[in-house]
Design a protein around this motif. Structure first.
Motif, PDB file in Angstrom:
ATOM      1  N   HIS A 233      70.006 -12.831  15.705  1.00  0.00           N
ATOM      2  CA  HIS A 233      70.163 -13.761  14.588  1.00  0.00           C
ATOM      3  C   HIS A 233      71.615 -14.169  14.360  1.00  0.00           C
ATOM      4  O   HIS A 233      72.054 -14.246  13.222  1.00  0.00           O
ATOM      5  CB  HIS A 233      69.608 -13.127  13.310  1.00  0.00           C
TER       6      HIS A 233
ATOM      7  N   GLU B  88      58.060 -16.650  20.591  1.00  0.00           N
ATOM      8  CA  GLU B  88      58.288 -17.107  19.218  1.00  0.00           C
ATOM      9  C   GLU B  88      59.091 -16.076  18.412  1.00  0.00           C
ATOM     10  O   GLU B  88      59.490 -16.340  17.287  1.00  0.00           O
ATOM     11  CB  GLU B  88      56.938 -17.343  18.504  1.00  0.00           C
ATOM     12  N   SER B  89      59.270 -14.910  18.996  1.00  0.00           N
ATOM     13  CA  SER B  89      59.882 -13.818  18.240  1.00  0.00           C
ATOM     14  C   SER B  89      61.415 -13.905  18.314  1.00  0.00           C
ATOM     15  O   SER B  89      62.014 -13.816  19.385  1.00  0.00           O
ATOM     16  CB  SER B  89      59.370 -12.492  18.818  1.00  0.00           C
ATOM     17  N   HIS B  90      62.018 -14.062  17.138  1.00  0.00           N
ATOM     18  CA  HIS B  90      63.449 -14.292  17.019  1.00  0.00           C
ATOM     19  C   HIS B  90      64.164 -12.936  16.998  1.00  0.00           C
ATOM     20  O   HIS B  90      64.102 -12.224  16.004  1.00  0.00           O
ATOM     21  CB  HIS B  90      63.672 -15.061  15.708  1.00  0.00           C
TER      22      HIS B  90
ATOM     23  N   HIS C  63      71.955 -16.423  19.232  1.00  0.00           N
ATOM     24  CA  HIS C  63      70.554 -16.225  18.865  1.00  0.00           C
ATOM     25  C   HIS C  63      69.748 -16.098  20.143  1.00  0.00           C
ATOM     26  O   HIS C  63      70.086 -16.711  21.151  1.00  0.00           O
ATOM     27  CB  HIS C  63      70.022 -17.426  18.072  1.00  0.00           C
TER      28      HIS C  63
ATOM     29  N   TRP D 135      65.456 -15.425  21.602  1.00  0.00           N
ATOM     30  CA  TRP D 135      64.036 -15.317  21.269  1.00  0.00           C
ATOM     31  C   TRP D 135      63.241 -14.780  22.448  1.00  0.00           C
ATOM     32  O   TRP D 135      63.547 -15.087  23.606  1.00  0.00           O
ATOM     33  CB  TRP D 135      63.470 -16.706  20.959  1.00  0.00           C
ATOM     34  N   TYR D 136      62.233 -13.952  22.143  1.00  0.00           N
ATOM     35  CA  TYR D 136      61.196 -13.623  23.116  1.00  0.00           C
ATOM     36  C   TYR D 136      59.979 -14.443  22.694  1.00  0.00           C
ATOM     37  O   TYR D 136      59.339 -14.109  21.691  1.00  0.00           O
ATOM     38  CB  TYR D 136      60.844 -12.142  23.074  1.00  0.00           C
TER      39      TYR D 136
ATOM     40  N   THR E  74      68.901  -6.649  24.038  1.00  0.00           N
ATOM     41  CA  THR E  74      68.730  -8.105  24.038  1.00  0.00           C
ATOM     42  C   THR E  74      70.090  -8.805  24.089  1.00  0.00           C
ATOM     43  O   THR E  74      70.250  -9.821  24.769  1.00  0.00           O
ATOM     44  CB  THR E  74      67.936  -8.536  22.786  1.00  0.00           C
TER      45      THR E  74
ATOM     46  N   GLY F 265      69.397  -7.523  14.452  1.00  0.00           N
ATOM     47  CA  GLY F 265      69.726  -8.713  15.238  1.00  0.00           C
ATOM     48  C   GLY F 265      71.081  -9.324  14.987  1.00  0.00           C
ATOM     49  O   GLY F 265      71.363 -10.410  15.498  1.00  0.00           O
TER      50      GLY F 265
ATOM     51  N   LYS G 134      65.951 -18.318  26.425  1.00  0.00           N
ATOM     52  CA  LYS G 134      65.821 -18.959  25.120  1.00  0.00           C
ATOM     53  C   LYS G 134      66.896 -18.394  24.198  1.00  0.00           C
ATOM     54  O   LYS G 134      66.701 -17.385  23.517  1.00  0.00           O
ATOM     55  CB  LYS G 134      64.417 -18.726  24.550  1.00  0.00           C
ATOM     56  N   ARG G 135      68.054 -19.000  24.246  1.00  0.00           N
ATOM     57  CA  ARG G 135      69.201 -18.493  23.485  1.00  0.00           C
ATOM     58  C   ARG G 135      70.059 -19.679  23.058  1.00  0.00           C
ATOM     59  O   ARG G 135      70.074 -20.714  23.737  1.00  0.00           O
ATOM     60  CB  ARG G 135      70.033 -17.518  24.344  1.00  0.00           C
ATOM     61  N   THR G 136      70.747 -19.509  21.938  1.00  0.00           N
ATOM     62  CA  THR G 136      71.704 -20.523  21.493  1.00  0.00           C
ATOM     63  C   THR G 136      72.965 -19.806  21.038  1.00  0.00           C
ATOM     64  O   THR G 136      72.955 -18.586  20.825  1.00  0.00           O
ATOM     65  CB  THR G 136      71.162 -21.361  20.309  1.00  0.00           C
TER      66      THR G 136
END
Ligand code: ATP
Ligand code: MG
Length: 236
Positions: free
Chosen positions: A24, A19-21, A14, A16-17, A48, A212, A59-61
């Motif tokens: 997915h 708040e924008s995810h 996952h 994000w930029y 991305t 995504g 900001k990634r998981t």
């Protein structure tokens, strides 16, 4: 080709930029020596994905493993040293440096990279222009330089973001030849490409991204039977 342990393994990624995810839960694998192409419409998250693999999006998981090493734990400046070369869409050629200076700039990260002589053999046009400034190069020359300068470094995996975009057909042809040669030399390539007529000549496998996530993966042998669906999904 090692078909049991992937060179690169991405799971449930996952990103994000703000708040924008944007991603997915991307899943993909690239095995040593393979050329894999990521297809998808504009804005589905192809760039991305490459940026998140490189750690350029913090900001990634999820899980990203390269040669069994956990890339999520590496600080940004160590990702390239792990052995992955990223050629971004905007190419990133230094305008005030010459071709040769641009070539020499990225640090060698591992043994087994090409010598400057080998690189010039593969890209005779860059040798001719070795003293030209970055700004004086055509789009095609810049793209070749952006690929060429990764070859000295000894990276094992190249991430290429739309290398043929906006280039004339003869240059696209030339880039295709270069990628085939690199593949013969054992380079592993993850390529983002909207032009699957180009990609089919070099890709072993394809992944299709939508909204995504990776929705489908298939070998090049299945491209023809999937063409109608791909045309629809890709809008081409
Ligand atoms: N710097 C950014 N800040 C905010 N949102 C972004 C940023 N870059 C991309 N996005 C958004 O993230 C999503 C994925 O974009 P991405 O650039 O990864 O798509 P892509 O598949 O590479 O598309 P294209 O084919 O146009 O290159 C899109 O909705 C895009 O608008
Ligand atoms: Mg993109």
């Amino acid at each position: 080709m090692n078909k049991t342990n992937p060179l690169l393994s991405v799971s449930d990624l996952h990103a994000w930029y703000g708040e924008s995810h944007a991603l997915h839960g991307v899943n993909l694998e690239v095995f040593e020596g393979e050329t894999v192409t990521l297809l998808g419409r504009n804005g589905v998250g192809k760039t991305t994905t490459l940026r998140a693999i490189m750690g350029l999006i913090r900001k990634r998981t999820g899980k990203i493993e390269f040669e069994g090493k956990d890339l999520m734990r590496l600080p940004l400046h160590r990702t390239a040293y792990a052995g992955i070369g990223f050629v971004p869409e905007e190419r990133g050629i230094f305008a005030t440096l010459s071709v040769e200076e641009n070539l020499m700039l990225p640090p060698v990260v591992s043994k087994g990279g090409m010598t400057i002589e080998e690189i010039y053999k593969l890209f005779p046009n860059l040798e001719e222009r070795r003293n030209s400034q970055g700004t004086k190069l055509s789009g095609g020359e810049q793209q070749m330089l952006a690929i060429a300068r990764m070859l000295r470094t000894g990276v094992k995996l190249l991430l290429l973001d739309e290398p043929t975009e906006g280039l004339a057909p003869v240059i696209v042809e030339r880039i295709g030849e270069v990628l085939k040669t690199l593949k013969q030399r054992g380079m592993t390539i993850l390529l983002v490409e909207q032009n699957f007529r180009f990609a089919r000549r070099i890709a072993d496998r394809f992944y299709l991204m939508e909204h995504g996530v990776v929705t489908t993966g298939f070998p090049v042998e299945e491209l023809d039977e999937r063409m109608a669906v791909l045309h629809e999904v890709l809008g081409v």
